[in-house]
Design an enzyme around this catalytic site. Structure first.
Site, PDB file in Angstrom:
ATOM      1  N   TYR A  60       0.842  -1.195   0.000  1.00  0.00           N
ATOM      2  CA  TYR A  60       0.000   0.000   0.000  1.00  0.00           C
ATOM      3  C   TYR A  60       0.878   1.247   0.000  1.00  0.00           C
ATOM      4  CZ  TYR A  60      -3.108   3.638   1.850  1.00  0.00           C
ATOM      5  OH  TYR A  60      -3.804   4.802   2.043  1.00  0.00           O
ATOM      6  N   ALA A  61       0.745   2.070  -1.019  1.00  0.00           N
ATOM      7  CA  ALA A  61       1.482   3.334  -1.114  1.00  0.00           C
ATOM      8  C   ALA A  61       0.560   4.445  -0.619  1.00  0.00           C
ATOM      9  CB  ALA A  61       1.931   3.583  -2.549  1.00  0.00           C
TER      10      ALA A  61
ATOM     11  N   ASP B  56       8.000   1.423 -19.465  1.00  0.00           N
ATOM     12  CA  ASP B  56       6.860   2.340 -19.360  1.00  0.00           C
ATOM     13  C   ASP B  56       6.983   3.236 -18.127  1.00  0.00           C
ATOM     14  OD1 ASP B  56       4.558   3.521 -20.277  1.00  0.00           O
ATOM     15  OD2 ASP B  56       3.202   2.043 -19.401  1.00  0.00           O
TER      16      ASP B  56
ATOM     17  N   GLU C  48       2.337   8.281 -14.070  1.00  0.00           N
ATOM     18  CA  GLU C  48       1.168   7.447 -13.762  1.00  0.00           C
ATOM     19  C   GLU C  48       1.558   6.095 -13.178  1.00  0.00           C
ATOM     20  OE1 GLU C  48      -0.096   9.703 -17.572  1.00  0.00           O
ATOM     21  OE2 GLU C  48       1.729   9.168 -16.507  1.00  0.00           O
ATOM     22  N   ASN C  49       2.759   5.627 -13.495  1.00  0.00           N
ATOM     23  CA  ASN C  49       3.199   4.309 -13.037  1.00  0.00           C
ATOM     24  C   ASN C  49       4.119   4.385 -11.826  1.00  0.00           C
ATOM     25  OD1 ASN C  49       1.724   3.135 -15.066  1.00  0.00           O
ATOM     26  ND2 ASN C  49       3.458   2.916 -16.462  1.00  0.00           N
TER      27      ASN C  49
ATOM     28  N   ASP D 179       3.875  -0.178 -11.743  1.00  0.00           N
ATOM     29  CA  ASP D 179       3.191  -0.884 -12.831  1.00  0.00           C
ATOM     30  C   ASP D 179       4.221  -1.552 -13.733  1.00  0.00           C
ATOM     31  OD1 ASP D 179       1.748  -1.648 -15.127  1.00  0.00           O
ATOM     32  OD2 ASP D 179       0.285  -0.054 -14.833  1.00  0.00           O
TER      33      ASP D 179
END
Length: 346
Positions: A157-158, A201, A205-206, A219
């Protein structure tokens, strides 16, 4: 040259001015009962919560005080909390393992949507790679399980969520903050490359922000374990694609070095360096490395980005040298921690 293009039906929210690769993999549809996930690694159960506030997992101990190590999980082992995020193929929920009370993020993916979008190989690859990575700047995947309709990924959990969200709230970061993020991301990529993993990638967002505001690569959907180091698949997000990828040439670990330079610029400026009105202009900017630096960017920051954003992948600054660059050593000396952001102050 024919390039194998990967599915870009990505499990991520749409973002302004940022598009995926727009490619697709053709292949026969498979019935639901043919969906397979990798065999669960043995001896990787959730551990008992540490006494301190770091809330780390003891990877070799089972939940609670049970001597029999748990080798598989089910949904009944967790209390589900609020949703943390939504995607095309499922949702992420805050969850707590009942016996240890350890808080995790539970990513729930729907098998039917994965099969319909023909990204089974990506899900398998993400699980196989992320379960085996151990680094403070890489989001842990503690385990996974599945039932008839869904796949469940048990993730670290971040606490502070997406870097992309934080960047949009702040508009841009100061150079010391960016240098710390780039330093820690570089260390994580050095680790990945040593494990023969190309991420492919890297973008805000990742990346997630952990309990102590530390960066976490989150991700691995486009990642690949590539001992040969040469790949042909076009994948990732347009703003972050390297010149060799958009030209359909073989690529290797250097694509992550290119993405590191793009990320550095976006964190400092608030927009990616090759942002344009349409994809054709973005392609052109990438192909010829057309970059305009705002006046507020320091010369040393420009120097680092200029050595990362190089057309020839063999001439990009090696990751080890990134850590030794003056901009990093002066702004992010060893031991410097990222700042704790107050959401009420920008």
């Amino acid at each position: 040259m024919n390039i194998n293009k990967c599915s870009c039906k990505e499990n991520r929210p749409p973002t302004a001015g940022r598009s995926g690769c727009g490619c697709n993999i053709s292949g026969p549809k498979m019935p639901m009962d043919s969906f397979k996930v990798p065999a669960a690694p043995i001896g990787r159960p959730l551990g008992k919560v540490n006494e301190n506030k770091e809330h780390q997992l003891a990877s070799q101990s089972g939940p609670g005080k049970n001597e029999d190590k748990k080798k598989s999980w089910s949904l009944s082992d967790f209390d589900l909390g609020r949703p943390l995020g939504k995607g095309k193929f499922g949702n992420v929920y805050l969850a707590r393992e009942k016996e240890s009370h350890y808080v995790v993020a539970l990513k729930v993916l729907f098998k039917s949507q994965i099969l319909d979008s023909e990204i089974e190989h990506q899900v398998r690859r993400e699980v196989e790679i992320q379960c085996r990575l151990r680094h403070p700047n890489i989001l842990r995947m503690y385990g996974y399980f599945h039932d008839e309709k869904r796949i469940y990924l048990i993730l670290e959990y971040a606490k502070h969520g997406s870097m992309y969200k934080l960047l949009k709230e702040r508009e841009r970061f100061d150079e010391k903050t960016v240098a710390i993020y780039i330093r820690d991301l570089t260390k994580a990529l050095v680790y990945c490359h040593a494990k023969k993993v190309i991420h492919r990638d890297i973008k805000p967002e990742n990346l997630l922000i952990g309990h102590n505001w530390e960066l976490k690569i989150a991700d691995f959907g486009w990642s690949v374990h590539s001992p040969s180091s040469r790949r042909m698949t076009l994948c990732g997000t347009l703003d972050y694609l390297s010149p060799e990828m958009i030209e359909g040439k073989p690529h290797n670990y250097a694509v992550d070095i290119w993405s590191l330079g793009v990320l550095c610029y976006e964190l400092l400026v608030g927009l990616p360096p090759f942002d344009a009105k349409d994809s054709h202009q973005t392609y052109r900017k990438i192909r010829y490395v057309i970059i305009k630096y705002p006046d507020f960017i320091s010369e040393k920051a420009k120097d680092l980005m200029g050595k990362l954003l190089v057309i020839n992948p063999e001439q990009r600054l090696p990751l080890i040298n990134v850590l030794q660059h003056p901009w990093i050593t002066e702004n992010a000396p060893e031991g410097a921690q990222p700042p704790a952001f107050n959401p009420e102050q920008k």
